[in-house]
Write an enzyme that holds these catalytic residues in place. Structure first.
Site, short mmCIF file in Angstrom:
data_model
loop_
_atom_site.label_atom_id
_atom_site.label_comp_id
_atom_site.label_asym_id
_atom_site.label_seq_id
_atom_site.Cartn_x
_atom_site.Cartn_y
_atom_site.Cartn_z
N VAL B 55 0.99 -1.13 -0.09
CA VAL B 55 -0.12 0.02 0.19
C VAL B 55 0.97 0.91 0.26
CG1 VAL B 55 -2.14 -0.91 0.92
CG2 VAL B 55 -0.15 0.16 1.95
N SER B 134 -5.29 3.30 16.64
CA SER B 134 -4.62 3.18 17.58
C SER B 134 -4.99 3.35 19.58
CB SER B 134 -3.49 2.29 17.11
OG SER B 134 -2.70 2.04 18.69
N TYR B 147 5.38 4.95 15.95
CA TYR B 147 3.68 3.79 15.99
C TYR B 147 3.14 4.97 16.34
CZ TYR B 147 -0.14 0.79 15.81
OH TYR B 147 -1.11 0.40 15.56
N LYS B 151 -0.06 7.18 13.88
CA LYS B 151 -1.63 6.86 14.26
C LYS B 151 -2.01 7.94 14.60
CE LYS B 151 -2.51 2.30 12.87
NZ LYS B 151 -2.79 2.28 11.85
N THR B 182 -3.64 -10.89 17.62
CA THR B 182 -3.15 -11.35 16.63
C THR B 182 -1.99 -12.22 17.14
OG1 THR B 182 -2.00 -9.16 16.39
CG2 THR B 182 -4.34 -9.37 15.29
#
Lengths: 97, 237
Positions: B55, B134, B147, B151, B182
């Site tokens: 992506v 998140s 991270y 987000k 996950t």
């Protein structure tokens, strides 16, 4: 695709956008028509809608997937602060060769 | 495709985790779903089409979205889910290539997909775009600077997109899940997972049904006045 055909497709696209209510008034396309810039009748969203619609029509007309990439269009016209129908038609002619 | 009139949904990052669960959920509801991942498809369903792509690669996204328009005829809902969280690293220890790859996937990836899908939606004068943030944005935990920043960028991007696309009946909202189990989360180990759960308002893992419930709410035609909003799940932010 010739530049003349590209200009025709621009007119067809703008007319369809006017009929659907995206554009309030009809825009008559000539080589000098300002598509993007302070003198354009299109606002930002109108321009995005026009380019998206035109991209589909150019793809259908040429029988192949075509992408109108804004960054590539402007590279043809680096000294100007607007995009004219003539420059856009020249770009479409180039990518459809 | 079984039913060409059923809603057409695009979900990025469908090979595993939330994206995979979401795809299964909405396929079960009769949606047509187009998914993507860097890996081969793990979903077999007559209403599912898959593409292998990155992506973060602008050209690949452009070609992919065009192919979905050709296959489905329209795109009603986009869920930008693809993204990843690197191992926790203090900012002082985060290499530049980790940062750049993370931003390319999490920010640029969402940006490119939203941009190309929005061009389909503007011609429809309708659509629902749901991006994924998140709990990290609300927790401000050490080791998550890159991270959480990525987000947080998604939230701002989505709010601006919501204002830009509102005149054409397209809504754009953000879902910010807390803990969903996950493979990647499992690898962090029980100690890390328990510590993260302890920081939440609702101290348990989410189910896919709960996550899809929020997506369903945002996507519902009756939610046409809900735009530019962020729903944090499991956390008071």
């Amino acid at each position: 695709m010739t530049r003349e055909k590209a200009l025709q497709l621009m007119q067809v696209s703008l007319d369809s956008l006017q009929r659907s209510g995206v554009l309030k008034e009809r825009i008559e396309v000539s080589s000098d028509t300002v598509i993007l810039g302070s003198r354009s009748s299109l606002d930002s969203l109108g321009f995005v809608t026009f380019i998206s619609d035109l991209e589909e029509r150019v793809s259908a007309e040429s029988g192949r997937e075509r992408y109108l990439v804004i960054g590539d269009i402007h590279s043809l016209n680096a000294d100007q602060t607007f995009l004219s129908a003539a420059i856009l038609a020249e770009y479409i002619e180039r990518i459809t060769q | 495709m079984v039913n060409d009139n059923s809603p057409a949904m695009v979900i990025t990052g469908t090979s595993r985790g939330i994206g995979n669960g979401m795809a299964h959920f909405f396929l079960g509801k009769g949606f047509r779903v187009a998914g993507c991942s860097r890996a081969e498809s793990t979903i077999t369903h007559e209403n599912y089409i898959h593409a292998r792509l990155n992506v973060g690669a602008e050209e690949q996204v452009r070609t992919w979205v065009r192919s979905i328009k050709n296959d489905f005829g329209r795109i009603d809902i986009l869920v930008c889910n693809a993204g990843y969280a690197p191992a926790n690293l203090l900012m002082a220890m985060t290499p530049g290539d980790v940062l750049e790859d993370l931003f390319r996937t999490n920010i640029a990836g969402s940006y490119y997909v939203c941009r190309e899908v929005s061009k389909v939606m503007v011609l429809q004068k309708s659509g629902r775009i749901i991006t994924t943030s998140s709990m990290a944005v609300g927790l401000h935990e050490e080791g998550t600077s890159a991270y959480a920043a990525s987000k947080s960028a998604i939230v701002e991007m989505t709010k601006i997109m919501a204002k830009e696309l509102a005149p054409l009946g397209i809504t754009c909202n953000v879902i910010a899940p807390s803990m969903y189990m996950t493979d990647a989360v499992q690898k962090l180990g029980d100690k890390v997972i328990d510590r993260a759960l302890d920081k939440l308002t609702i101290k348990r893992k989410l189910t896919i049904e709960e996550i899809c419930n929020v997506v369903t709410f945002f996507a519902d035609p009756v939610s046409s006045c809900i735009t530019g909003q962020v729903i944090y799940m499991g956390l008071v932010c």
